[in-house]
Structure formats: C-alpha cells, structure tokens
Scaffold this active site. Sequence first.
Site, PDB file in Angstrom:
ATOM      1  N   ARG A  43       0.879  -1.183   0.000  1.00 29.38           N
ATOM      2  CA  ARG A  43       0.000   0.000   0.000  1.00 29.38           C
ATOM      3  C   ARG A  43       0.908   1.222   0.000  1.00 29.38           C
ATOM      4  NH1 ARG A  43      -5.327   1.289   3.530  1.00 29.38           N
ATOM      5  NH2 ARG A  43      -6.082  -0.056   1.865  1.00 29.38           N
TER       6      ARG A  43
ATOM      7  N   HIS B 149      -7.321   0.662  -6.499  1.00 26.22           N
ATOM      8  CA  HIS B 149      -7.550  -0.201  -5.323  1.00 26.22           C
ATOM      9  C   HIS B 149      -8.224  -1.497  -5.821  1.00 26.22           C
ATOM     10  CE1 HIS B 149      -7.796  -1.361  -1.295  1.00 26.22           C
ATOM     11  NE2 HIS B 149      -8.684  -0.525  -0.803  1.00 26.22           N
TER      12      HIS B 149
ATOM     13  N   GLN C 276     -10.104  -4.104  -3.525  1.00 28.69           N
ATOM     14  CA  GLN C 276     -11.406  -3.654  -3.022  1.00 28.69           C
ATOM     15  C   GLN C 276     -12.499  -3.897  -4.064  1.00 28.69           C
ATOM     16  OE1 GLN C 276     -12.068  -2.186   0.214  1.00 28.69           O
ATOM     17  NE2 GLN C 276     -14.076  -2.867  -0.500  1.00 28.69           N
TER      18      GLN C 276
ATOM     19  N   ASP D 181     -17.243   6.922  -1.517  1.00 25.23           N
ATOM     20  CA  ASP D 181     -15.986   6.790  -0.771  1.00 25.23           C
ATOM     21  C   ASP D 181     -15.755   8.118  -0.048  1.00 25.23           C
ATOM     22  OD1 ASP D 181     -13.480   5.927   0.099  1.00 25.23           O
ATOM     23  OD2 ASP D 181     -12.525   6.053  -1.872  1.00 25.23           O
TER      24      ASP D 181
ATOM     25  N   CYS E  58     -16.257   1.303   0.582  1.00 22.70           N
ATOM     26  CA  CYS E  58     -15.077   0.486   0.907  1.00 22.70           C
ATOM     27  C   CYS E  58     -14.679   0.623   2.371  1.00 22.70           C
ATOM     28  CB  CYS E  58     -13.922   0.831  -0.026  1.00 22.70           C
ATOM     29  SG  CYS E  58     -13.301   2.522   0.147  1.00 22.70           S
TER      30      CYS E  58
ATOM     31  N   ARG F 185     -13.246  -8.929   1.566  1.00 27.62           N
ATOM     32  CA  ARG F 185     -11.849  -8.631   1.218  1.00 27.62           C
ATOM     33  C   ARG F 185     -10.986  -9.854   1.499  1.00 27.62           C
ATOM     34  NH1 ARG F 185      -9.725  -3.460   1.280  1.00 27.62           N
ATOM     35  NH2 ARG F 185      -7.785  -4.529   0.732  1.00 27.62           N
TER      36      ARG F 185
HETATM   37  N1  NVA Z   1      -9.992   6.391  -1.452  1.00 25.46           N
HETATM   38  C1  NVA Z   1      -9.623   6.031  -0.111  1.00 25.46           C
HETATM   39  C2  NVA Z   1      -9.859   4.564   0.111  1.00 25.46           C
HETATM   40  C3  NVA Z   1      -9.533   4.083   1.499  1.00 25.46           C
HETATM   41  C4  NVA Z   1      -9.674   2.598   1.634  1.00 25.46           C
HETATM   42  C5  NVA Z   1      -8.158   6.390   0.132  1.00 25.46           C
HETATM   43  O1  NVA Z   1      -7.356   6.219  -0.795  1.00 25.46           O
HETATM   44  O2  NVA Z   1      -7.839   6.848   1.223  1.00 25.46           O
HETATM   45  N1   CP Z   2     -11.157  -0.411   2.415  1.00 28.54           N
HETATM   46  C1   CP Z   2      -9.887  -0.438   2.840  1.00 28.54           C
HETATM   47  O1   CP Z   2      -8.937  -0.660   2.076  1.00 28.54           O
HETATM   48  O2   CP Z   2      -9.767  -0.240   4.172  1.00 28.54           O
HETATM   49  P1   CP Z   2      -8.417   0.016   4.991  1.00 28.54           P
HETATM   50  O3   CP Z   2      -7.897   1.373   4.599  1.00 28.54           O
HETATM   51  O4   CP Z   2      -8.825  -0.055   6.430  1.00 28.54           O
HETATM   52  O5   CP Z   2      -7.424  -1.058   4.634  1.00 28.54           O
END
Ligand code: NVA
Ligand code: CP
Length: 322
Positions: free
Chosen positions: A110, A137, A140, A236, A276, A304
């Site tokens: 990540r 992502h 997800q 989101d 998500c 997930r």
């Molecule tokens: N769009 C959000 C998703 C979090 C799971 C982010 O990138 O923070």
């Molecule tokens: N939806 C998702 O990826 O959640 P986290 O940021 O908690 O991993």
Amino acid sequence: MSTPAPAPVRHYLQFTDLSADEYAHVLTRAAEIKRKFKAYEKYHPLADRTLAMIFEKASTRTRVSFEAGMYQLGGSVVHLTTGDSQLGRSEPIEDSARVISRMTDIVMIRTFGQDKIERFASHSRVPVINGLTNEFHPCQILADLFTLLEHRGLDAQGKPDPSYLKGKVVAWVGDGNNMANTWLQAAELLDFTVHLSTPSGYEVDQAVAGLRSADCYKIFQNPQDACRGADLVTTDVWTSMGYEAENEARKKAFADWCVDEAMMQVAKPDALFMHCLPAHRGEEVSAEVIDGPQSVVWDEAENRMHVQKALMEFLLLGRVQA
Ligand code: NVA
Ligand code: CP
C-alpha cells in the site's frame, strides 16, 4: 538438455492484470474458500509460504484481511511500514524489491504513486499485489464485485456468475479517485456501466484510469441523476489518504455529494449500497443509508479476506480446481 523456462511472475497491480476468464475462476474459488472458512475446514495450500506486507499508508481492513487470510492458508506474514524499515530512510525501491522478494513468496504493498508499486514489481522475483495506491484499489473492487454477485448474481449451483454484470449500472457518487478509476477498469473489462457524478475539479482522468474508451461510463452533474436506475450505489471518503491538505476545500466542494435516502429511492428498488470504508456518516453517506437495509458494507469488508485468499492462491498456485 535445456531446462524449461520458469513461468513468468504474475502481479496484480491494477484491475486489468487479470482477464475476465481469470476473474470468473478467482470469484468461484473465493466462494469455495469462504465456504471452507465458515465450516472451519482446514485449507493450507500456502504452507511454508510467506507474505510481505508493506504499508506506507494506514489500514485496518487491508492489514487484517491479508494477515488473517495468509495464516488461514497455512502461510506466514511479515509486516513492514515506512517508519520501521529502510524504506523510510530512502533505500531505493528497486533494492528493497530485490531483497524482500528473495526472502518471501508474495508481496502486498500500500503506497502513494502507482509508479512506486510498478518499480517494485519490475524488480521483484515474486508476485506483487496492489493493496491501494493513489490511482487504484483493485483488491477492493474484487471484493465489491464478489459481494454484488453473492447478493444478486449467483448461478443455479449457487456460484458467483460474472455474466450477471453485463449491462448493469453502478452509480459512483463522489471523488474521481483510486476507487472510481478501478470501478471503471472493471466496467470496461466485465461489460457494465458506471454512472459517474463528481464535483467540478474532482473528475476522473480517463488516461490515469487507463481506459481504452469512454464507452463504459456516463457523466452526471447531479449525483441524484447518476443514481437513477442504478443496480448498485457506491461512494468513498471525500478526502483520500495523501490528500489531507485539501480537506477543507473538499468539504465545501463535496457538500452535495452525500448518498442519502433520496438518492437510494431513485435507484432500482433492489439496489445495494456499498462503501469500501472507513466511512464518515453525514459526509459522503447518511447514517440512514449506510446503516440501512440496502447497505452490504459489512459483507463487503469481510469479503476482502475471502477474495484475497483466492487471489493469492491463483498468483502462487495457478488455477486450483475444487
Ligand atoms: N480512497 C480512499 C480509500 C480508502 C480505503 C483512500 O485512498 O484513502
Ligand atoms: N477499504 C480499505 O482498504 O480499508 P483500509 O484502509 O482499512 O485497509
């Protein structure tokens, strides 16, 4: 005598890295792996394999689902963050990839820019999975599609049937972000349409999303119009990780992009709601919707783990048959 060349390493860096046929396989395996989990049936195909998880941003779901999932498959996990590894002290990403991939069997990352995960993957001996970047992502959306099929698209044998998706409408209300980009890639590959409504200045960039054409989406100025006739309504956070400096400006720009009951009422009567997570009730979604009868966000979060177990099985072992 020449030895056969090893199979090329498969990565999962964006949704288009698997074909529609491979998704059908992975979704079927996810259902079977979920069934085994619910029945406490031991399934250890990844015994002695190690997953390295590298987090440059916070996480709850991604961390727990990959870590618990890998242990359940008989493997083990190494957890690294920028702050507690040399990644945070400017060791080149290419060198980190060479080293980590000599000691582990699969890597989940990540991070911020998609270019970082691509550079890592191009120097990795083992499969690399995108656990969220600024642009995509994919894990997800894999979970979201599995959840949609579980609720609405099972075949006569009770297996997820991706052909259900053909011609369906997913309404995206909010930021043109990593989730939106990945929904669009899924729509182009699996033949459904995304109704996109984003505030001005926060639109999806078709080139960043990596689409072949604009055929898989329609743009709506008014979020309620995007929801009209939708099979799934999804949203989101207004401010994704890495964009915190824009928080106040975004709060103003996104004020009308809150999925509420009025939006759900114009969707199909059996429409589902997904997010998500993490969610901010009263910002991108009302409490009535996320905690209401059309919301499947807890199944979505749980799934997930099941889909990622199927994905790791596929990337490491190929097409396992039941
Ligand atoms: N769009 C959000 C998703 C979090 C799971 C982010 O990138 O923070
Ligand atoms: N939806 C998702 O990826 O959640 P986290 O940021 O908690 O991993």
